[in-house]
Scaffold this active site. Structure first.
Site, PDB file in Angstrom:
ATOM      1  N   HIS A 130       0.874  -1.180   0.000  1.00 15.42           N
ATOM      2  CA  HIS A 130       0.000   0.000   0.000  1.00 15.42           C
ATOM      3  C   HIS A 130       0.911   1.230   0.000  1.00 15.42           C
ATOM      4  CE1 HIS A 130      -2.733   2.974   1.889  1.00 15.42           C
ATOM      5  NE2 HIS A 130      -3.736   2.186   1.571  1.00 15.42           N
TER       6      HIS A 130
ATOM      7  N   ASP B 136       3.092  -4.221   8.129  1.00 17.22           N
ATOM      8  CA  ASP B 136       1.868  -3.433   8.030  1.00 17.22           C
ATOM      9  C   ASP B 136       0.708  -4.408   8.221  1.00 17.22           C
ATOM     10  OD1 ASP B 136      -0.399  -2.119   7.233  1.00 17.22           O
ATOM     11  OD2 ASP B 136       0.323  -1.588   5.227  1.00 17.22           O
TER      12      ASP B 136
ATOM     13  N   GLN C 159      -4.513  -4.796   7.267  1.00 17.80           N
ATOM     14  CA  GLN C 159      -5.527  -5.685   6.684  1.00 17.80           C
ATOM     15  C   GLN C 159      -5.495  -7.071   7.311  1.00 17.80           C
ATOM     16  OE1 GLN C 159      -7.804  -4.716   4.653  1.00 17.80           O
ATOM     17  NE2 GLN C 159      -7.009  -2.731   4.029  1.00 17.80           N
TER      18      GLN C 159
ATOM     19  N   LYS D  36     -10.268  -0.246  10.808  1.00 19.04           N
ATOM     20  CA  LYS D  36     -10.438  -1.467  10.009  1.00 19.04           C
ATOM     21  C   LYS D  36     -10.662  -2.673  10.919  1.00 19.04           C
ATOM     22  CE  LYS D  36      -7.291   0.204   6.400  1.00 19.04           C
ATOM     23  NZ  LYS D  36      -8.113   0.621   5.270  1.00 19.04           N
TER      24      LYS D  36
ATOM     25  N   CYS E  24      -4.998   2.634  -3.408  1.00 18.17           N
ATOM     26  CA  CYS E  24      -3.732   3.166  -2.870  1.00 18.17           C
ATOM     27  C   CYS E  24      -2.594   2.172  -3.081  1.00 18.17           C
ATOM     28  CB  CYS E  24      -3.851   3.549  -1.397  1.00 18.17           C
ATOM     29  SG  CYS E  24      -4.997   4.881  -1.114  1.00 18.17           S
TER      30      CYS E  24
END
Lengths: 403, 144
Positions: free
Chosen positions: A120, A197, A200, A223, A361
């Protein structure tokens, strides 16, 4: 896990869009909030509203207890210690914090930072900025057409010049789940720290940062069924202790004179200014809610749903799936021959179906697949099989309209 | 507001068979338009003779709205001079954002439905912003 019962916990899901029941399949962008989160926010502002870590009055004490209590809940959720949990605005800020406070001071001309082809923008740009400022080089580990990292090639890019490996746990554009523990072993064997990261991942997988073995893990609260504007950077104590602050202000100091400031220990060292107290408390309520359902049950439900949805959408003529890794979570990304994703998004919306259309993104990922954009349906714990029907029906309608 | 009011037959037709698609041999003006929101790109070329648009062509990938808009725009601007183009830009912009009725714009009036889809207005205006950038000597336009 009874999805019909769980859906009743989410007020925003109980609405119609253009006269049809909302089918919310944009969970990778943000998730809806259960009542327990909304109630926690409401209770804080109605009853406990006060600043934290200062003031001896009762409300301030309650606010501090709730704020630090949320930190403890999140630590438990991630299998970590509370003093390793830094509250930030979101995964983006967590990554920027590491780029500035951890990497920058030790990054020099000729050094390298390694990322992957499926990142991302939030896990590209902060490293680009750090490299541009220091003369270091950003390297990119490649992936296959299915959207899986090429581990042999990644390994050859881990060199004595590599100062950090930053990669995503789950790709927001493809849904690929990366083998973080295995990759981290490869990096650590060469003494290279790893940032993950997790924006998600934490809502779709059972994540234990210690078992993953990584050095930093960043996530976004919104999220994870929590509020917007709050997120977490988890970092190993040994790293956090050695890092200088990246922002100065109140709440991050031990003592201040005009000559010298002594900084508070982590995590407060990295939380200058009044934090997002309500957001942190709301996020604490969210992870408690998820733990109550059980991540294993959520993982099993979402896996089954993703498989069924993938089969149904792939069966539609003219559909090309983008991202077909063996290990995937939540995300179904695709393009439809002859119909631009934006037009599909508008048609789907008229059927009450909310999906994301665009580059997510992740423009380098789009470039890799040679598409300007994709349609992305992404599932959460409250989605269920019956919602696949309106998704496919609306897709066929779109095909007919533009035929 | 139904889908057929947004996706009128004229728009669907120009999306399926865009007019003036391709590149010019001797363009006098050109610009690249970019919609960062969706990644759409549009290259626009113009050949002005005696101050008026003699030839115009576009290339690029975009949604049905942006493709049809570029196609209909390129048909509409032939023969116009800069002042007339600026005037038409203003009228179209007003139509897309809801300040103008569609009856004065001929075929371009097909975009009258876009005002009810605020997230799609930029798709319809991308070609027009690119046109203005090309005429005013800018290299590119963005709808952001």
């Amino acid at each position: 896990m009874n999805v019909a019962e769980l859906r009743a916990d989410f007020p925003a899901l109980q609405q119609k869009v253009h006269g049809r029941p909302l089918v919310y399949l944009d969970n990778a962008a943000t998730t809806h909030k259960p009542k327990v989160v909304l109630d926690a926010l409401d209770k804080f502002y109605r009853e406990d509203n006060s600043n934290v870590h200062r003031g001896v009055h009762t409300l301030s004490q309650r606010a501090t207890e709730s704020y630090e209590g949320a930190r403890a809940k999140i630590a438990q959720f991630l299998g970590a210690e509370a003093n390793e949990i830094v509250f930030v605005r979101g995964a983006t800020e967590g990554i920027n914090l590491v780029a500035n406070a951890f990497l920058r001071p030790q990054l020099h001309k000729g050094d390298e930072v390694l990322i992957t082809a499926m990142e991302h923008h939030a896990n590209i740009v902060p490293w680009q900025l750090a490299c541009e400022a220091t003369g270091a080089k950003l390297r990119v580990a490649p992936m296959s057409q299915t959207g899986e990292l090429l581990l042999d090639e990644l390994e050859t890019l881990l060199t004595p010049r590599t100062k950090l490996l930053a990669l995503t746990h789950v790709s927001n554009a493809l849904g690929t789940v990366n083998p973080i523990a295995q990759i981290t072993e490869m990096a650590h064997a060469r003494g290279i720290p790893v940032l993950v990261d997790g924006a998600q991942a934490v809502q779709h997988l059972s994540v234990n940062v210690c078992e993953l073995g990584v050095d930093f893990y960043a996530l976004s609260g919104h999220k994870l069924y929590g509020p917007t504007g709050i997120g977490v950077l988890w970092g190993r104590s040994a790293h956090l202790e050695g890092m200088a602050p990246w922002q100065g202000g109140g709440d991050m100091i031990r003592s201040v004179t005009f000559e010298k400031t002594e900084f508070a220990p982590p995590p407060l060292r990295f939380e200058a200014g009044t934090p997002n107290i309500a957001g942190a408390i709301g996020l604490g309520a969210a992870v408690e809610y998820l733990a109550g359902i059980g991540l294993d049950a959520i993982v099993a439900h979402e896996r089954e749903l993703l498989t069924a949805a993938t089969d149904a959408v792939a069966a539609i003529e003219g559909v090309r799936l983008i991202g077909t890794a063996d290990a995937k979570a939540s995300v179904l990304s695709f393009v439809v021959e002859g119909v631009h994703p934006h037009d599909i998004g508008t048609v789907l919306d008229r059927y009450g179906v909310a999906v994301r259309t665009g580059h997510h993104c992740a423009q380098p990922v789009m470039a890799f697949y040679g598409v300007p954009a994709t349609v992305r349906a992404s599932f959460g714990l409250y989605n269920y099989h019956a919602e696949i029907v309106p998704l496919c029906k609306a897709l066929r309608e779109a095909q007919e309209l533009f035929a | 507001m139904s889908l057929s009011e947004l996706y009128q037959q004229l728009i669907l037709d120009h999306n399926r068979s865009p007019r003036n698609r391709g590149a010019l041999e001797a363009p006098t003006h050109s610009a690249v338009g970019h919609n960062p929101l969706c990644g759409d790109q549009l290259q626009l070329q113009l050949q002005l003779m005696d101050g008026r648009v003699a030839e115009v062509a576009f290339e690029g990938s975009g949604c049905a709205i942006s493709t049809a808009s570029a196609s209909l725009m390129t048909d509409a601007v032939k023969g116009l001079d800069k002042d007339e183009l600026d005037e038409l830009f203003a009228k179209f912009h007003a139509l897309a954002t809801g300040d103008e009725s569609s009856d004065k714009l001929g075929k371009l009036g097909a975009f009258g439905g876009i005002r009810d889809y605020p997230t799609r207005v930029k798709c319809a205006t991308l070609a027009w912003h690119t046109l203005r950038a090309a005429l005013h000597g800018e290299l590119g336009a963005t709808t952001e």
